[in-house]
Design a protein around this motif. Structure first.
Motif, PDB file in Angstrom:
ATOM      1  N   CYS A   1      82.100  53.742  49.320  1.00 34.11           N
ATOM      2  CA  CYS A   1      81.800  54.233  50.666  1.00 34.11           C
ATOM      3  C   CYS A   1      81.702  52.989  51.557  1.00 34.11           C
ATOM      4  CB  CYS A   1      80.491  55.023  50.654  1.00 34.11           C
ATOM      5  SG  CYS A   1      79.970  55.609  52.271  1.00 34.11           S
ATOM      6  N   THR A   2      82.679  52.791  52.424  1.00 32.01           N
ATOM      7  CA  THR A   2      82.817  51.547  53.176  1.00 32.01           C
ATOM      8  C   THR A   2      81.534  51.111  53.885  1.00 32.01           C
ATOM      9  OG1 THR A   2      85.188  51.875  53.397  1.00 32.01           O
ATOM     10  CG2 THR A   2      84.166  50.354  54.951  1.00 32.01           C
ATOM     11  N   PRO A   3      80.833  51.977  54.632  1.00 32.38           N
ATOM     12  CA  PRO A   3      79.611  51.509  55.298  1.00 32.38           C
ATOM     13  C   PRO A   3      78.535  51.028  54.309  1.00 32.38           C
ATOM     14  CG  PRO A   3      80.304  53.621  56.207  1.00 32.38           C
ATOM     15  CD  PRO A   3      81.150  53.362  55.001  1.00 32.38           C
ATOM     16  N   VAL A   4      78.423  51.698  53.177  1.00 31.50           N
ATOM     17  CA  VAL A   4      77.442  51.297  52.164  1.00 31.50           C
ATOM     18  C   VAL A   4      77.878  49.989  51.508  1.00 31.50           C
ATOM     19  CG1 VAL A   4      76.344  51.939  49.974  1.00 31.50           C
ATOM     20  CG2 VAL A   4      76.615  53.645  51.790  1.00 31.50           C
ATOM     21  N   VAL A   5      79.160  49.853  51.210  1.00 32.34           N
ATOM     22  CA  VAL A   5      79.686  48.609  50.630  1.00 32.34           C
ATOM     23  C   VAL A   5      79.416  47.444  51.573  1.00 32.34           C
ATOM     24  CG1 VAL A   5      81.815  47.403  49.970  1.00 32.34           C
ATOM     25  CG2 VAL A   5      81.426  49.747  49.201  1.00 32.34           C
ATOM     26  N   GLN A   6      79.644  47.644  52.867  1.00 31.87           N
ATOM     27  CA  GLN A   6      79.412  46.574  53.842  1.00 31.87           C
ATOM     28  C   GLN A   6      77.930  46.218  53.946  1.00 31.87           C
ATOM     29  OE1 GLN A   6      81.364  48.335  57.242  1.00 31.87           O
ATOM     30  NE2 GLN A   6      83.327  47.362  56.745  1.00 31.87           N
TER      31      GLN A   6
ATOM     32  N   PHE B   1      76.029  54.560  43.328  1.00 32.28           N
ATOM     33  CA  PHE B   1      76.744  54.855  44.572  1.00 32.28           C
ATOM     34  C   PHE B   1      76.995  53.576  45.363  1.00 32.28           C
ATOM     35  CE2 PHE B   1      76.375  56.244  49.146  1.00 32.28           C
ATOM     36  CZ  PHE B   1      77.637  56.818  49.226  1.00 32.28           C
ATOM     37  N   MET B   2      75.985  52.725  45.425  1.00 34.86           N
ATOM     38  CA  MET B   2      76.101  51.463  46.149  1.00 34.86           C
ATOM     39  C   MET B   2      77.173  50.570  45.521  1.00 34.86           C
ATOM     40  SD  MET B   2      73.005  48.744  46.783  1.00 34.86           S
ATOM     41  CE  MET B   2      72.859  48.291  45.044  1.00 34.86           C
TER      42      MET B   2
ATOM     43  N   ARG C   1      72.079  53.813  32.318  1.00 32.19           N
ATOM     44  CA  ARG C   1      72.579  55.186  32.404  1.00 32.19           C
ATOM     45  C   ARG C   1      73.839  55.390  33.238  1.00 32.19           C
ATOM     46  NH1 ARG C   1      67.596  59.028  31.939  1.00 32.19           N
ATOM     47  NH2 ARG C   1      69.267  60.517  32.159  1.00 32.19           N
ATOM     48  N   TYR C   2      74.222  54.407  34.039  1.00 33.57           N
ATOM     49  CA  TYR C   2      75.310  54.647  34.989  1.00 33.57           C
ATOM     50  C   TYR C   2      76.503  53.704  34.853  1.00 33.57           C
ATOM     51  CZ  TYR C   2      72.558  58.126  37.379  1.00 33.57           C
ATOM     52  OH  TYR C   2      71.855  59.260  37.658  1.00 33.57           O
ATOM     53  N   MET C   3      76.337  52.598  34.182  1.00 35.05           N
ATOM     54  CA  MET C   3      77.465  51.684  33.996  1.00 35.05           C
ATOM     55  C   MET C   3      78.545  52.389  33.189  1.00 35.05           C
ATOM     56  SD  MET C   3      76.154  47.783  33.217  1.00 35.05           S
ATOM     57  CE  MET C   3      76.847  47.886  31.618  1.00 35.05           C
ATOM     58  N   LEU C   4      79.756  52.042  33.471  1.00 36.49           N
ATOM     59  CA  LEU C   4      80.844  52.596  32.669  1.00 36.49           C
ATOM     60  C   LEU C   4      80.838  51.934  31.301  1.00 36.49           C
ATOM     61  CD1 LEU C   4      83.639  52.787  35.379  1.00 36.49           C
ATOM     62  CD2 LEU C   4      82.066  54.583  34.631  1.00 36.49           C
TER      63      LEU C   4
ATOM     64  N   ASN D   1      75.126  58.347  54.927  1.00 34.06           N
ATOM     65  CA  ASN D   1      76.242  58.735  54.066  1.00 34.06           C
ATOM     66  C   ASN D   1      75.788  59.572  52.877  1.00 34.06           C
ATOM     67  OD1 ASN D   1      78.760  57.317  55.191  1.00 34.06           O
ATOM     68  ND2 ASN D   1      77.143  55.778  55.314  1.00 34.06           N
ATOM     69  N   GLU D   2      74.724  60.335  53.089  1.00 32.39           N
ATOM     70  CA  GLU D   2      74.200  61.178  52.018  1.00 32.39           C
ATOM     71  C   GLU D   2      75.251  62.168  51.519  1.00 32.39           C
ATOM     72  OE1 GLU D   2      70.523  64.199  50.945  1.00 32.39           O
ATOM     73  OE2 GLU D   2      70.533  63.203  52.895  1.00 32.39           O
ATOM     74  N   SER D   3      76.073  62.682  52.421  1.00 33.20           N
ATOM     75  CA  SER D   3      77.109  63.621  51.966  1.00 33.20           C
ATOM     76  C   SER D   3      78.092  62.935  51.038  1.00 33.20           C
ATOM     77  CB  SER D   3      77.836  64.241  53.169  1.00 33.20           C
ATOM     78  OG  SER D   3      78.522  63.249  53.908  1.00 33.20           O
ATOM     79  N   GLU D   4      78.384  61.661  51.273  1.00 27.54           N
ATOM     80  CA  GLU D   4      79.272  60.892  50.379  1.00 27.54           C
ATOM     81  C   GLU D   4      78.586  60.658  49.030  1.00 27.54           C
ATOM     82  OE1 GLU D   4      82.544  60.045  50.835  1.00 27.54           O
ATOM     83  OE2 GLU D   4      82.294  61.373  52.558  1.00 27.54           O
ATOM     84  N   LEU D   5      77.284  60.409  49.046  1.00 28.52           N
ATOM     85  CA  LEU D   5      76.518  60.255  47.800  1.00 28.52           C
ATOM     86  C   LEU D   5      76.612  61.534  46.978  1.00 28.52           C
ATOM     87  CD1 LEU D   5      74.366  59.004  45.854  1.00 28.52           C
ATOM     88  CD2 LEU D   5      72.647  59.969  47.410  1.00 28.52           C
ATOM     89  N   ARG D   6      76.405  62.654  47.629  1.00 27.56           N
ATOM     90  CA  ARG D   6      76.465  63.939  46.923  1.00 27.56           C
ATOM     91  C   ARG D   6      77.861  64.211  46.384  1.00 27.56           C
ATOM     92  NH1 ARG D   6      72.013  66.968  47.316  1.00 27.56           N
ATOM     93  NH2 ARG D   6      70.386  66.201  48.694  1.00 27.56           N
ATOM     94  N   LYS D   7      78.869  63.840  47.145  1.00 25.89           N
ATOM     95  CA  LYS D   7      80.260  63.987  46.691  1.00 25.89           C
ATOM     96  C   LYS D   7      80.492  63.076  45.479  1.00 25.89           C
ATOM     97  CE  LYS D   7      83.198  64.054  50.006  1.00 25.89           C
ATOM     98  NZ  LYS D   7      84.152  63.650  51.065  1.00 25.89           N
ATOM     99  N   PHE D   8      80.011  61.837  45.535  1.00 29.85           N
ATOM    100  CA  PHE D   8      80.132  60.897  44.430  1.00 29.85           C
ATOM    101  C   PHE D   8      79.485  61.478  43.171  1.00 29.85           C
ATOM    102  CE2 PHE D   8      78.057  57.371  42.073  1.00 29.85           C
ATOM    103  CZ  PHE D   8      79.182  56.659  41.680  1.00 29.85           C
ATOM    104  N   ALA D   9      78.313  62.082  43.342  1.00 27.60           N
ATOM    105  CA  ALA D   9      77.584  62.662  42.203  1.00 27.60           C
ATOM    106  C   ALA D   9      78.163  64.009  41.773  1.00 27.60           C
ATOM    107  CB  ALA D   9      76.103  62.835  42.566  1.00 27.60           C
ATOM    108  N   GLY D  10      78.847  64.676  42.660  1.00 29.84           N
ATOM    109  CA  GLY D  10      79.372  66.003  42.328  1.00 29.84           C
ATOM    110  C   GLY D  10      78.322  67.080  42.376  1.00 29.84           C
TER     111      GLY D  10
END
Length: 139
Positions: A95-100, A89-90, A27-30, A129-138
């Motif tokens: 999101c740098t902290p999540v990527v790391q 999101f991962m 459902r999420y892959m491009l 980084n939940e706010s970044e997740l929400r931003k990613f999802a819109g």
């Protein structure tokens, strides 16, 4: 019963990540086969709209716990979809902290180390980084 317990006790990956990886692939892959001018993120957009239409993103602790049930398949379906969103999101959220934290988990996995500390750190990074997740999802 003892065999079932032993089977599940040996699993190192949490259910949110196992189900989430499958949901990501479905459902999420491009879409690499989309024609020119099309939207390669059409599946992701549709999946996120499904989450939004069912009340938005649940608390992260609920998604990470992934309390699936056969009694409420609609709720379980939404949880699996949201697990896919966490994986998206991962992998794609930049999101740098999540990527790391994800990289530390992959390194532990590759090197045969205990995964619990890196998974705990990954989950904590997502919570922070939940706010970044929400931003990613819109949403």
């Amino acid at each position: 019963p003892a065999l079932d317990k032993a089977l599940w006790d040996e699993k190192q990956l949490p259910e949110w990540l196992r189900y989430g990886a499958c949901a990501y692939a479905e459902r999420y892959m491009l879409d690499a086969f989309i024609k020119q001018g099309g939207d390669p993120a059409w599946m992701r957009t549709w999946s996120i709209e499904n989450i939004a239409n069912k009340g938005g993103i649940d608390p992260l602790d609920t998604i990470l716990r992934l309390p699936l049930t056969l009694e409420d398949t609609s709720k379980s379906g939404k949880l699996i979809n949201q697990a896919g969103l966490l994986v998206a999101f991962m992998l794609d959220g930049k999101c740098t902290p999540v990527v790391q934290a994800h990289q530390a988990f992959k390194d532990a996995f590759k090197n045969g180390k205990d995964l619990k500390p890196s998974l705990k750190a990954l989950e904590e990074s997502m919570r922070k980084n939940e706010s970044e997740l929400r931003k990613f999802a819109g949403i």
